[in-house]
Motif scaffolding. Structure first.
Motif, PDB file in Angstrom:
ATOM      1  N   ASP A   1       0.835  -1.211   0.000  1.00 54.83           N
ATOM      2  CA  ASP A   1       0.000   0.000   0.000  1.00 54.83           C
ATOM      3  C   ASP A   1       0.865   1.255   0.000  1.00 54.83           C
ATOM      4  OD1 ASP A   1      -2.251  -1.546  -0.016  1.00 54.83           O
ATOM      5  OD2 ASP A   1      -2.698  -1.299   2.120  1.00 54.83           O
ATOM      6  N   VAL A   2       1.912   1.262   0.810  1.00 58.55           N
ATOM      7  CA  VAL A   2       2.773   2.440   0.892  1.00 58.55           C
ATOM      8  C   VAL A   2       3.546   2.629  -0.410  1.00 58.55           C
ATOM      9  CG1 VAL A   2       4.712   3.489   2.129  1.00 58.55           C
ATOM     10  CG2 VAL A   2       2.931   2.288   3.399  1.00 58.55           C
ATOM     11  N   ARG A   3       3.999   1.534  -1.030  1.00 54.52           N
ATOM     12  CA  ARG A   3       4.675   1.663  -2.322  1.00 54.52           C
ATOM     13  C   ARG A   3       3.770   2.337  -3.346  1.00 54.52           C
ATOM     14  NH1 ARG A   3       5.841  -1.961  -5.596  1.00 54.52           N
ATOM     15  NH2 ARG A   3       4.541  -3.638  -4.789  1.00 54.52           N
ATOM     16  N   GLU A   4       2.482   2.006  -3.305  1.00 57.15           N
ATOM     17  CA  GLU A   4       1.551   2.541  -4.294  1.00 57.15           C
ATOM     18  C   GLU A   4       1.067   3.946  -3.965  1.00 57.15           C
ATOM     19  OE1 GLU A   4      -1.451  -0.441  -4.678  1.00 57.15           O
ATOM     20  OE2 GLU A   4      -0.093  -1.868  -5.664  1.00 57.15           O
ATOM     21  N   TRP A   5       1.594   4.543  -2.905  1.00 53.84           N
ATOM     22  CA  TRP A   5       1.365   5.985  -2.718  1.00 53.84           C
ATOM     23  C   TRP A   5       1.956   6.771  -3.885  1.00 53.84           C
ATOM     24  CZ3 TRP A   5       2.850   6.884   3.131  1.00 53.84           C
ATOM     25  CH2 TRP A   5       1.868   6.295   3.944  1.00 53.84           C
ATOM     26  N   VAL A   6       3.020   6.239  -4.483  1.00 55.83           N
ATOM     27  CA  VAL A   6       3.593   6.875  -5.672  1.00 55.83           C
ATOM     28  C   VAL A   6       2.650   6.604  -6.842  1.00 55.83           C
ATOM     29  CG1 VAL A   6       5.569   6.979  -7.242  1.00 55.83           C
ATOM     30  CG2 VAL A   6       5.932   6.568  -4.790  1.00 55.83           C
ATOM     31  N   ARG A   7       2.114   7.648  -7.437  1.00 57.67           N
ATOM     32  CA  ARG A   7       1.183   7.481  -8.547  1.00 57.67           C
ATOM     33  C   ARG A   7       1.892   7.674  -9.884  1.00 57.67           C
ATOM     34  NH1 ARG A   7      -2.402   4.530  -6.639  1.00 57.67           N
ATOM     35  NH2 ARG A   7      -3.700   5.054  -8.455  1.00 57.67           N
ATOM     36  N   SER A   8       2.213   8.917 -10.224  1.00 61.09           N
ATOM     37  CA  SER A   8       2.966   9.145 -11.448  1.00 61.09           C
ATOM     38  C   SER A   8       4.410   8.712 -11.232  1.00 61.09           C
ATOM     39  CB  SER A   8       2.913  10.628 -11.818  1.00 61.09           C
ATOM     40  OG  SER A   8       3.686  10.897 -12.959  1.00 61.09           O
ATOM     41  N   GLY A   9       4.897   7.868 -12.133  1.00 60.93           N
ATOM     42  CA  GLY A   9       6.273   7.386 -12.013  1.00 60.93           C
ATOM     43  C   GLY A   9       6.424   6.164 -11.133  1.00 60.93           C
ATOM     44  N   PHE A  10       5.317   5.474 -10.798  1.00 59.96           N
ATOM     45  CA  PHE A  10       5.412   4.281  -9.965  1.00 59.96           C
ATOM     46  C   PHE A  10       6.229   3.211 -10.683  1.00 59.96           C
ATOM     47  CE2 PHE A  10       3.463   0.077  -8.866  1.00 59.96           C
ATOM     48  CZ  PHE A  10       3.986  -0.010  -7.583  1.00 59.96           C
ATOM     49  N   ALA A  11       7.254   2.710 -10.012  1.00 59.67           N
ATOM     50  CA  ALA A  11       8.119   1.671 -10.579  1.00 59.67           C
ATOM     51  C   ALA A  11       7.568   0.314 -10.159  1.00 59.67           C
ATOM     52  CB  ALA A  11       9.557   1.866 -10.112  1.00 59.67           C
ATOM     53  N   ASP A  12       6.794  -0.301 -11.008  1.00 61.62           N
ATOM     54  CA  ASP A  12       6.149  -1.574 -10.709  1.00 61.62           C
ATOM     55  C   ASP A  12       7.162  -2.704 -10.851  1.00 61.62           C
ATOM     56  OD1 ASP A  12       4.524  -3.752 -10.367  1.00 61.62           O
ATOM     57  OD2 ASP A  12       2.975  -3.075 -11.755  1.00 61.62           O
ATOM     58  N   PRO A  13       7.438  -3.444  -9.773  1.00 64.70           N
ATOM     59  CA  PRO A  13       8.403  -4.551  -9.886  1.00 64.70           C
ATOM     60  C   PRO A  13       7.987  -5.604 -10.902  1.00 64.70           C
ATOM     61  CG  PRO A  13       7.989  -4.016  -7.585  1.00 64.70           C
ATOM     62  CD  PRO A  13       6.979  -3.262  -8.391  1.00 64.70           C
ATOM     63  N   GLN A  14       6.686  -5.697 -11.215  1.00 69.34           N
ATOM     64  CA  GLN A  14       6.254  -6.672 -12.207  1.00 69.34           C
ATOM     65  C   GLN A  14       6.793  -6.347 -13.599  1.00 69.34           C
ATOM     66  OE1 GLN A  14       2.125  -7.854 -12.178  1.00 69.34           O
ATOM     67  NE2 GLN A  14       1.864  -7.201 -10.077  1.00 69.34           N
ATOM     68  N   SER A  15       7.137  -5.087 -13.807  1.00 71.57           N
ATOM     69  CA  SER A  15       7.723  -4.696 -15.087  1.00 71.57           C
ATOM     70  C   SER A  15       9.225  -4.918 -15.119  1.00 71.57           C
ATOM     71  CB  SER A  15       7.411  -3.219 -15.371  1.00 71.57           C
ATOM     72  OG  SER A  15       6.023  -2.994 -15.388  1.00 71.57           O
ATOM     73  N   GLY A  16       9.770  -5.442 -14.036  1.00 71.67           N
ATOM     74  CA  GLY A  16      11.206  -5.694 -13.960  1.00 71.67           C
ATOM     75  C   GLY A  16      11.806  -5.023 -12.739  1.00 71.67           C
ATOM     76  N   TRP A  17      12.609  -5.772 -12.033  1.00 68.29           N
ATOM     77  CA  TRP A  17      13.273  -5.222 -10.839  1.00 68.29           C
ATOM     78  C   TRP A  17      14.506  -4.459 -11.299  1.00 68.29           C
ATOM     79  CZ3 TRP A  17      11.662  -4.870  -5.958  1.00 68.29           C
ATOM     80  CH2 TRP A  17      12.580  -4.502  -4.988  1.00 68.29           C
ATOM     81  N   ASN A  18      14.510  -3.139 -11.053  1.00 64.21           N
ATOM     82  CA  ASN A  18      15.618  -2.300 -11.497  1.00 64.21           C
ATOM     83  C   ASN A  18      15.953  -1.298 -10.412  1.00 64.21           C
ATOM     84  OD1 ASN A  18      13.621  -0.231 -11.716  1.00 64.21           O
ATOM     85  ND2 ASN A  18      13.148  -0.948 -13.792  1.00 64.21           N
ATOM     86  N   ASP A  19      16.808  -0.342 -10.723  1.00 65.78           N
ATOM     87  CA  ASP A  19      17.226   0.633  -9.711  1.00 65.78           C
ATOM     88  C   ASP A  19      16.042   1.449  -9.201  1.00 65.78           C
ATOM     89  OD1 ASP A  19      19.801  -0.233  -9.960  1.00 65.78           O
ATOM     90  OD2 ASP A  19      20.463   1.412 -11.247  1.00 65.78           O
ATOM     91  N   ASN A  20      15.104   1.811 -10.085  1.00 60.92           N
ATOM     92  CA  ASN A  20      13.958   2.623  -9.660  1.00 60.92           C
ATOM     93  C   ASN A  20      13.031   1.841  -8.743  1.00 60.92           C
ATOM     94  OD1 ASN A  20      14.765   4.903 -11.076  1.00 60.92           O
ATOM     95  ND2 ASN A  20      13.645   4.335 -12.928  1.00 60.92           N
ATOM     96  N   SER A  21      12.721   0.592  -9.106  1.00 64.02           N
ATOM     97  CA  SER A  21      11.820  -0.189  -8.259  1.00 64.02           C
ATOM     98  C   SER A  21      12.476  -0.500  -6.920  1.00 64.02           C
ATOM     99  CB  SER A  21      11.416  -1.487  -8.967  1.00 64.02           C
ATOM    100  OG  SER A  21      12.551  -2.224  -9.373  1.00 64.02           O
ATOM    101  N   GLU A  22      13.780  -0.755  -6.902  1.00 62.52           N
ATOM    102  CA  GLU A  22      14.455  -1.003  -5.630  1.00 62.52           C
ATOM    103  C   GLU A  22      14.490   0.255  -4.771  1.00 62.52           C
ATOM    104  OE1 GLU A  22      18.863  -2.331  -4.033  1.00 62.52           O
ATOM    105  OE2 GLU A  22      17.943  -3.426  -5.685  1.00 62.52           O
ATOM    106  N   ALA A  23      14.728   1.429  -5.394  1.00 64.58           N
ATOM    107  CA  ALA A  23      14.755   2.682  -4.628  1.00 64.58           C
ATOM    108  C   ALA A  23      13.388   2.974  -4.027  1.00 64.58           C
ATOM    109  CB  ALA A  23      15.205   3.830  -5.524  1.00 64.58           C
ATOM    110  N   GLN A  24      12.316   2.741  -4.794  1.00 64.43           N
ATOM    111  CA  GLN A  24      10.977   2.992  -4.259  1.00 64.43           C
ATOM    112  C   GLN A  24      10.621   1.976  -3.178  1.00 64.43           C
ATOM    113  OE1 GLN A  24       7.942   3.531  -7.240  1.00 64.43           O
ATOM    114  NE2 GLN A  24       9.088   5.151  -8.286  1.00 64.43           N
TER     115      GLN A  24
END
Length: 275
Positions: free
Chosen positions: A128-151
């Protein structure tokens, strides 16, 4: 006198001057020369130096008139003084981390457990807290990368900050996250650092068929492919032999899992796990 067109105009008259050939008027002795100049005002007497007023300390953090104790790292829960006394986890302020794969029932169990305790309890879901980010949300399902790990790291730190503040004000917390035993970068160490050594981790790990069935009922980005669910479930099997308590809730409904969770926590309070 007329001036030729285009010739420069004469300069303006200056005080006491006239056209060429004029003489300034003679000064008659005794004639008034205008008002006499005023004497300068007397100098103001020196003022005694006034020491600056002491600055008031900043007001404490308050909501209305209710002071809020600051949050700090959560210490280990203390065991009851008498060895014969069984700890009652339903009446103890606790910090619990519920771990498990997608479809294990973490969120449902955490909400039910928090709703039915005898002391104030909050549920904090990392997803739930991860999805507080709306625009620019780094979805791990699209691939685990630097942005998804930072979020992910930012969400975990936010959850830890919230948990410490709830606990400092007498409110228990249960957090849920899919922590992988083979990913120390985003594993238990971060939760321990952000919440404190008193955090009690418990693993929910039902069978793969149950996880696939529950995942099929999900909607949106919470639903994973069967291949991804199987891969995550296989990695979660690494918790066996870790020393953490594991609950196989394949044959348990949500209330039954919550009761087993209380039994596990009672043992953890009496003998905190070394993790």
């Amino acid at each position: 006198m007329q001036h030729a067109v285009g010739s420069p105009l004469p300069p303006p008259h200056q005080p006491g001057q006239g056209p060429v050939g004029w003489q300034p008027a003679a000064q008659h002795p005794g004639a008034p020369q205008g008002p006499a100049p005023l004497p300068p005002p007397p100098a103001a007497p020196p003022q005694p130096s006034v020491p600056p007023l002491p600055t008031a300390p900043p007001p404490p953090d308050t909501t209305g008139h209710v002071p809020l104790p600051p949050g700090g790292p959560v210490g280990m829960p203390s065991a009851p003084p008498a060895a014969t006394t069984v700890p009652d986890p339903t009446a103890t302020t606790l910090a619990v981390l519920l771990i498990g794969p997608a479809g294990a029932g973490k969120t449902s169990v955490a909400k039910y457990w928090a709703d039915h305790r005898r002391v104030p309890t909050a549920h904090i879901s990392l997803d739930d807290v991860r999805e507080w980010v709306r625009s620019g949300f780094a979805d791990p399902q699209s691939g685990w990368n630097d942005n998804s790990e930072a979020q992910y790291r930012l969400a975990r730190r936010t959850c830890g900050f919230a948990a410490r503040n709830f606990l400092a004000n007498g409110i228990s917390c249960i957090l849920d996250d899919a922590v992988f035993p083979d990913r120390p970068v985003v594993g238990l160490g971060g939760w321990k650092r952000h919440v404190g050594p008193g955090l009690l981790p418990v693993v929910l790990l039902p069978g793969l068929d149950i996880v696939l069935e529950r995942n099929a009922e999900r909607r949106g980005n919470r639903r994973l492919t069967d291949e991804e669910v199987a891969r995550i479930h296989g990695r979660m099997a690494g918790w066996y032999g870790s020393g953490l308590p594991i609950i196989d809730n394949s044959q348990l409904d949500v209330p039954g899992t919550a009761r087993v969770l209380d039994e596990v926590l009672a043992r953890a309070i009496a003998s905190p796990p070394n993790w």
